[in-house]
Scaffold this motif. Structure first.
Motif, PDB file in Angstrom:
ATOM      1  N   LEU A 296      -4.536  12.603  -2.802  1.00 15.01           N
ATOM      2  CA  LEU A 296      -4.925  11.415  -2.034  1.00 15.01           C
ATOM      3  C   LEU A 296      -6.363  11.020  -2.327  1.00 15.01           C
ATOM      4  N   LEU A 297      -7.249  11.989  -2.409  1.00 17.86           N
ATOM      5  CA  LEU A 297      -8.648  11.700  -2.703  1.00 17.86           C
ATOM      6  C   LEU A 297      -8.804  11.117  -4.107  1.00 17.86           C
ATOM      7  N   ALA A 298      -8.000  11.578  -5.046  1.00 14.07           N
ATOM      8  CA  ALA A 298      -8.073  11.084  -6.428  1.00 14.07           C
ATOM      9  C   ALA A 298      -7.692   9.603  -6.516  1.00 14.07           C
ATOM     10  N   LYS A 299      -6.911   9.111  -5.557  1.00 18.67           N
ATOM     11  CA  LYS A 299      -6.489   7.713  -5.547  1.00 18.67           C
ATOM     12  C   LYS A 299      -7.564   6.782  -4.962  1.00 18.67           C
ATOM     13  N   GLU A 300      -8.540   7.356  -4.276  1.00 13.52           N
ATOM     14  CA  GLU A 300      -9.576   6.538  -3.650  1.00 13.52           C
ATOM     15  C   GLU A 300     -10.498   5.952  -4.718  1.00 13.52           C
ATOM     16  N   LYS A 301     -10.780   4.655  -4.622  1.00 11.94           N
ATOM     17  CA  LYS A 301     -11.677   3.999  -5.574  1.00 11.94           C
ATOM     18  C   LYS A 301     -13.115   4.477  -5.383  1.00 11.94           C
ATOM     19  N   GLU A 302     -13.474   4.668  -4.127  1.00 11.25           N
ATOM     20  CA  GLU A 302     -14.825   5.117  -3.795  1.00 11.25           C
ATOM     21  C   GLU A 302     -14.721   6.131  -2.665  1.00 11.25           C
ATOM     22  N   LEU A 303     -15.454   7.229  -2.800  1.00 15.33           N
ATOM     23  CA  LEU A 303     -15.395   8.268  -1.775  1.00 15.33           C
ATOM     24  C   LEU A 303     -16.395   7.976  -0.659  1.00 15.33           C
ATOM     25  N   SER A 304     -15.903   8.054   0.566  1.00 19.07           N
ATOM     26  CA  SER A 304     -16.764   7.889   1.737  1.00 19.07           C
ATOM     27  C   SER A 304     -17.495   9.208   1.987  1.00 19.07           C
ATOM     28  N   PRO A 305     -18.490   9.217   2.874  1.00 24.35           N
ATOM     29  CA  PRO A 305     -19.143  10.484   3.228  1.00 24.35           C
ATOM     30  C   PRO A 305     -18.158  11.523   3.774  1.00 24.35           C
ATOM     31  N   VAL A 306     -17.140  11.086   4.517  1.00 22.53           N
ATOM     32  CA  VAL A 306     -16.126  12.017   5.036  1.00 22.53           C
ATOM     33  C   VAL A 306     -15.340  12.624   3.880  1.00 22.53           C
ATOM     34  N   HIS A 307     -14.943  11.789   2.920  1.00 21.71           N
ATOM     35  CA  HIS A 307     -14.226  12.289   1.745  1.00 21.71           C
ATOM     36  C   HIS A 307     -15.062  13.324   1.002  1.00 21.71           C
ATOM     37  N   GLU A 308     -16.346  13.018   0.827  1.00 25.38           N
ATOM     38  CA  GLU A 308     -17.228  13.928   0.090  1.00 25.38           C
ATOM     39  C   GLU A 308     -17.383  15.259   0.826  1.00 25.38           C
TER      40      GLU A 308
END
Length: 136
Positions: free
Chosen positions: A20-32
């Motif tokens: 799911l994270l790999a599909k994100e165009k840009e990572l948010s601070p939560v993702h990071e």
């Protein structure tokens, strides 16, 4: 931030969250922050997850230190929020903090607005792996 507790992730949860994270165009601070947690986690097969550890689809009772309030939520993927009445997304700040923690553990976690709060696992009400559901 104080020393963070050891966390355990099932290999299945790890792979699904990573996809799911790999599909994100840009990572948010939560993702990071979630990625950092995933990198330091001990990975185990779903059948080897301890019965007191929060996994995806677990119903967990947790407390926020700042308010002292307790909440009971089911940790889910973002696309499941519409069908999970008590759901909290793995991509929400508190949802990302819950994954991999065991009952009694707490973690200092960045919240919206940038302040840190302490999230403590009070009870694991339900966990799929405890019921033999390893591929949910």
């Amino acid at each position: 931030m104080s020393k963070q507790p050891a966390i355990i992730l099932s290999s299945l949860d790890y792979d699904r969250i990573d996809a799911l994270l790999a599909k994100e165009k840009e990572l948010s601070p939560v993702h990071e922050q979630l990625l950092l947690e995933m990198e330091r986690a001990t990975l185990v097969e779903p059948e080897a997850v301890p019965a007191n550890v929060v996994t995806m689809h677990s119903k967990v009772r947790f407390k926020l230190k700042s308010s002292g309030k307790e909440f009971e939520k089911t940790l889910c993927y973002p696309q499941e929020l519409a069908t999970t009445s008590d759901g909290i997304s793995i991509f929400a700040p508190v949802g990302a903090a819950l994954i991999g923690l065991a009952v009694g553990q707490h973690i200092d976690w960045p919240m919206p607005g940038g302040q840190l709060d302490q999230v403590e696992i009070v009870e694991l009400v339900d966990q799929p792996e405890r019921k033999g559901e390893y591929h949910r």
